[in-house]
Design a protein around this motif. Structure first.
Motif, PDB file in Angstrom:
ATOM      1  N   SER A  71      58.487 115.981  72.541  1.00 40.00           N
ATOM      2  CA  SER A  71      57.370 115.692  73.449  1.00 40.00           C
ATOM      3  C   SER A  71      56.680 116.977  73.866  1.00 40.00           C
ATOM      4  O   SER A  71      55.440 117.060  73.909  1.00 40.00           O
ATOM      5  N   ARG A  72      57.472 117.990  74.179  1.00 41.91           N
ATOM      6  CA  ARG A  72      56.898 119.267  74.583  1.00 41.91           C
ATOM      7  C   ARG A  72      56.204 119.960  73.406  1.00 41.91           C
ATOM      8  O   ARG A  72      55.141 120.582  73.562  1.00 41.91           O
ATOM      9  N   ILE A  73      56.789 119.846  72.194  1.00 41.42           N
ATOM     10  CA  ILE A  73      56.178 120.431  70.999  1.00 41.42           C
ATOM     11  C   ILE A  73      54.816 119.795  70.732  1.00 41.42           C
ATOM     12  O   ILE A  73      53.855 120.477  70.340  1.00 41.42           O
ATOM     13  N   TYR A  74      54.720 118.496  70.967  1.00 40.58           N
ATOM     14  CA  TYR A  74      53.455 117.788  70.763  1.00 40.58           C
ATOM     15  C   TYR A  74      52.352 118.405  71.627  1.00 40.58           C
ATOM     16  O   TYR A  74      51.257 118.717  71.132  1.00 40.58           O
ATOM     17  N   PHE A  75      52.627 118.601  72.912  1.00 47.26           N
ATOM     18  CA  PHE A  75      51.614 119.141  73.813  1.00 47.26           C
ATOM     19  C   PHE A  75      51.372 120.630  73.578  1.00 47.26           C
ATOM     20  O   PHE A  75      50.245 121.113  73.725  1.00 47.26           O
ATOM     21  N   ALA A  76      52.415 121.364  73.192  1.00 45.29           N
ATOM     22  CA  ALA A  76      52.279 122.810  73.021  1.00 45.29           C
ATOM     23  C   ALA A  76      51.485 123.176  71.773  1.00 45.29           C
ATOM     24  O   ALA A  76      50.971 124.299  71.667  1.00 45.29           O
ATOM     25  N   TRP A 118      48.875 108.980  76.534  1.00 43.09           N
ATOM     26  CA  TRP A 118      49.121 107.631  76.037  1.00 43.09           C
ATOM     27  C   TRP A 118      49.850 107.661  74.688  1.00 43.09           C
ATOM     28  O   TRP A 118      50.709 106.811  74.418  1.00 43.09           O
ATOM     29  N   ILE A 119      49.512 108.621  73.844  1.00 44.70           N
ATOM     30  CA  ILE A 119      50.168 108.699  72.537  1.00 44.70           C
ATOM     31  C   ILE A 119      51.647 108.994  72.696  1.00 44.70           C
ATOM     32  O   ILE A 119      52.500 108.337  72.084  1.00 44.70           O
ATOM     33  N   ILE A 120      51.982 109.971  73.526  1.00 50.20           N
ATOM     34  CA  ILE A 120      53.392 110.333  73.683  1.00 50.20           C
ATOM     35  C   ILE A 120      54.142 109.229  74.423  1.00 50.20           C
ATOM     36  O   ILE A 120      55.353 109.047  74.232  1.00 50.20           O
ATOM     37  N   ASP A 171      56.524 104.153  83.531  1.00 49.65           N
ATOM     38  CA  ASP A 171      57.491 105.247  83.638  1.00 49.65           C
ATOM     39  C   ASP A 171      57.299 106.255  82.507  1.00 49.65           C
ATOM     40  O   ASP A 171      57.296 107.473  82.731  1.00 49.65           O
ATOM     41  N   ASN A 172      57.127 105.758  81.292  1.00 53.02           N
ATOM     42  CA  ASN A 172      56.912 106.650  80.146  1.00 53.02           C
ATOM     43  C   ASN A 172      55.631 107.459  80.300  1.00 53.02           C
ATOM     44  O   ASN A 172      55.567 108.631  79.909  1.00 53.02           O
ATOM     45  N   LEU A 173      54.603 106.835  80.863  1.00 51.35           N
ATOM     46  CA  LEU A 173      53.338 107.545  81.073  1.00 51.35           C
ATOM     47  C   LEU A 173      53.496 108.666  82.095  1.00 51.35           C
ATOM     48  O   LEU A 173      52.942 109.764  81.934  1.00 51.35           O
ATOM     49  N   MET A 174      54.273 108.409  83.153  1.00 49.54           N
ATOM     50  CA  MET A 174      54.531 109.440  84.157  1.00 49.54           C
ATOM     51  C   MET A 174      55.273 110.629  83.544  1.00 49.54           C
ATOM     52  O   MET A 174      54.930 111.796  83.782  1.00 49.54           O
ATOM     53  N   TYR A 175      56.281 110.337  82.725  1.00 52.52           N
ATOM     54  CA  TYR A 175      57.028 111.415  82.078  1.00 52.52           C
ATOM     55  C   TYR A 175      56.153 112.179  81.078  1.00 52.52           C
ATOM     56  O   TYR A 175      56.364 113.379  80.844  1.00 52.52           O
ATOM     57  N   ALA A 176      55.187 111.486  80.482  1.00 52.91           N
ATOM     58  CA  ALA A 176      54.274 112.163  79.556  1.00 52.91           C
ATOM     59  C   ALA A 176      53.473 113.236  80.277  1.00 52.91           C
ATOM     60  O   ALA A 176      53.254 114.334  79.747  1.00 52.91           O
ATOM     61  N   TYR A 177      53.032 112.934  81.494  1.00 52.70           N
ATOM     62  CA  TYR A 177      52.318 113.932  82.301  1.00 52.70           C
ATOM     63  C   TYR A 177      53.235 115.115  82.617  1.00 52.70           C
ATOM     64  O   TYR A 177      52.783 116.279  82.646  1.00 52.70           O
ATOM     65  N   ALA A 178      54.515 114.829  82.853  1.00 49.98           N
ATOM     66  CA  ALA A 178      55.466 115.901  83.159  1.00 49.98           C
ATOM     67  C   ALA A 178      55.611 116.855  81.983  1.00 49.98           C
ATOM     68  O   ALA A 178      55.547 118.085  82.140  1.00 49.98           O
ATOM     69  N   TYR A 179      55.784 116.305  80.773  1.00 49.20           N
ATOM     70  CA  TYR A 179      55.974 117.162  79.603  1.00 49.20           C
ATOM     71  C   TYR A 179      54.675 117.827  79.158  1.00 49.20           C
ATOM     72  O   TYR A 179      54.709 118.810  78.422  1.00 49.20           O
ATOM     73  N   ALA A 180      53.541 117.295  79.618  1.00 50.76           N
ATOM     74  CA  ALA A 180      52.266 117.932  79.287  1.00 50.76           C
ATOM     75  C   ALA A 180      52.074 119.232  80.054  1.00 50.76           C
ATOM     76  O   ALA A 180      51.457 120.175  79.549  1.00 50.76           O
ATOM     77  N   TYR A 181      52.608 119.300  81.266  1.00 51.38           N
ATOM     78  CA  TYR A 181      52.319 120.431  82.147  1.00 51.38           C
ATOM     79  C   TYR A 181      53.536 121.265  82.540  1.00 51.38           C
ATOM     80  O   TYR A 181      53.366 122.336  83.123  1.00 51.38           O
ATOM     81  N   LEU A 182      54.738 120.812  82.248  1.00 55.09           N
ATOM     82  CA  LEU A 182      55.944 121.537  82.648  1.00 55.09           C
ATOM     83  C   LEU A 182      56.723 121.997  81.428  1.00 55.09           C
ATOM     84  O   LEU A 182      56.665 121.357  80.374  1.00 55.09           O
ATOM     85  N   ALA A 190      61.250 119.986  83.134  1.00 55.67           N
ATOM     86  CA  ALA A 190      61.063 118.538  83.144  1.00 55.67           C
ATOM     87  C   ALA A 190      62.399 117.813  83.067  1.00 55.67           C
ATOM     88  O   ALA A 190      62.608 116.792  83.744  1.00 55.67           O
ATOM     89  N   ALA A 191      63.332 118.326  82.263  1.00 59.27           N
ATOM     90  CA  ALA A 191      64.649 117.697  82.141  1.00 59.27           C
ATOM     91  C   ALA A 191      65.427 117.802  83.449  1.00 59.27           C
ATOM     92  O   ALA A 191      66.108 116.849  83.859  1.00 59.27           O
TER      93      ALA A 191
END
Length: 368
Positions: A66-71, A78-80, A127-138, A143-144
């Motif tokens: 997930s982090r690799i996707y955003f990085a 929505w995709i993640i 819940d998954n959408l909230m975690y997606a925001y976390a991995y996008a910015y942290l 995040a873990a």
């Protein structure tokens, strides 16, 4: 019969002197471990090992992907989120043949049970959408760590909704984990990527905590469904619930992805993704596979062993994810984050001990 047990058990215990030396204690533990091992077929331990590896390898891998996707150029939350639920057919692949091998029928669906799955599916999608925001910015390690607060919320919602026991050890774990998260919040200046703004970091932090709270609520509501509607808990029933919840979460997430034009966005993201389109789709596909393998692994561990072992593996998963993120993704790791990691691990230990003690006491009462 119950009276004879009350008389005979204490006499057997009194005849057997407890080991005093360290060597005797180790010998007693080794004997107990051997008896436990031989009491189950080898297939039981193989499946338990595979389930444990699913939790310790697949879940951290999913977080890192997930982090690799955003990085590397991915931008759509929505995709993640969709990646987290798109692997629901993998559960069906395990579940459907089990009906034939075990010669059992699926649990019949009524209106209440179906509605409960719809609600849990909607909450899981959110819940998954909230975690997606976390991995996008942290950072993935941060995040873990923040996601480990789901344990706190699981205990609180379990107490409020399912009337689970909260003892001093569990209260202690809640305080400890909360303190660990406070340390991360105070050290935010040294715990972010250079291209992430203060506002984005705060958004990721808040959504991670809210996602953990929602995750704890989902866990308690799932347990409530077992108690009130299903009345039983077996490996197949747990898989059925996971399949239905994942299916409805997939439907809700897919609707969001279509509205946000996410499927078309996949094509454009693939062309600009660092490493090319092949790397992009590899991250997507492996993200789908690893997340569902983690779900299946956790389900197997809970059924084949106990929620205590699942709690232990979940505790170990946090430092595994954090260390892997530091090594593979070069996550920032300050002294405060290391301290927070240690304190979180301590909090997990306190929670596991608090959860294990009532179960052990109940087991002794059942024997007597």
């Amino acid at each position: 019969m119950q009276q004879s047990l009350l008389v005979s058990v204490p006499e057997e215990i009194m005849d057997e002197a407890p080991p005093k030396s360290l060597r005797q204690k180790m010998s007693a533990y080794w004997t107990m471990a051997c008896e436990m091992y031989y009491s189950k077929p080898i297939s039981h331990w193989i499946l338990l090992f595979l389930g444990s590896m699913g939790m310790l390898v697949a879940f951290p891998a999913s977080s890192l992907l997930s982090r690799i996707y955003f990085a590397n150029g991915g931008k759509s939350k929505w995709i993640i989120s969709w990646v987290s639920v798109a692997g629901w057919p993998l559960i069906a692949i395990v579940l459907i043949p089990s009906y034939f091998f075990l010669k059992v029928f699926p649990t019949p669906l009524d209106l209440k049970l179906t509605l409960s799955y719809v609600v849990l599916g909607f909450l899981s999608a959110a819940d998954n959408l909230m975690y997606a925001y976390a991995y996008a910015y942290l950072p993935a390690s941060t995040a873990a760590l923040l996601a480990s607060t789901s344990l706190v919320f699981s205990a609180l919602f379990g107490y409020l909704l399912v009337k689970n026991i909260i003892n001093l050890s569990i209260i202690n774990s809640i305080v400890i984990i909360t303190a660990a998260m406070t340390i991360i919040a105070l050290d935010s200046s040294s715990d972010r990527y250079g291209y992430i703004t203060d506002r984005q970091y705060i958004i990721g932090f808040v959504w991670d905590i809210l996602g953990s709270a929602l995750h704890g609520l989902i866990f308690a509501l799932s347990e409530l469904v077992f108690v009130k509607l299903l009345g039983k808990r077996s490996f197949l029933v747990v898989l059925e619930q996971q399949l239905m919840v994942s299916l409805f979460a997939f439907i809700f997430t897919t609707i969001g992805l279509v509205i946000s034009n996410g499927f078309h966005g996949m094509k454009s993201e693939a062309t600009t993704f660092d490493g090319g389109a092949n790397a992009y789709y590899s991250v997507i596909v492996w993200g789908i596979i690893t997340f569902q393998l983690g779900v299946l692994g956790a389900t197997a561990v809970v059924f084949l062993s106990s929620t205590v072992l699942a709690g232990v593996l979940n505790a170990v998963r946090v430092p595994v994810t954090s260390i892997a993120a530091v090594i593979l993704l070069h996550d920032p790791m300050s002294g405060f984050k290391i301290l927070s990691l240690i304190i979180t691990f301590w909090g997990f230990g306190s929670y596991i001990y608090g959860s294990y003690s009532p179960a052990k006491k109940d087991a002794l009462q059942t024997i007597s």
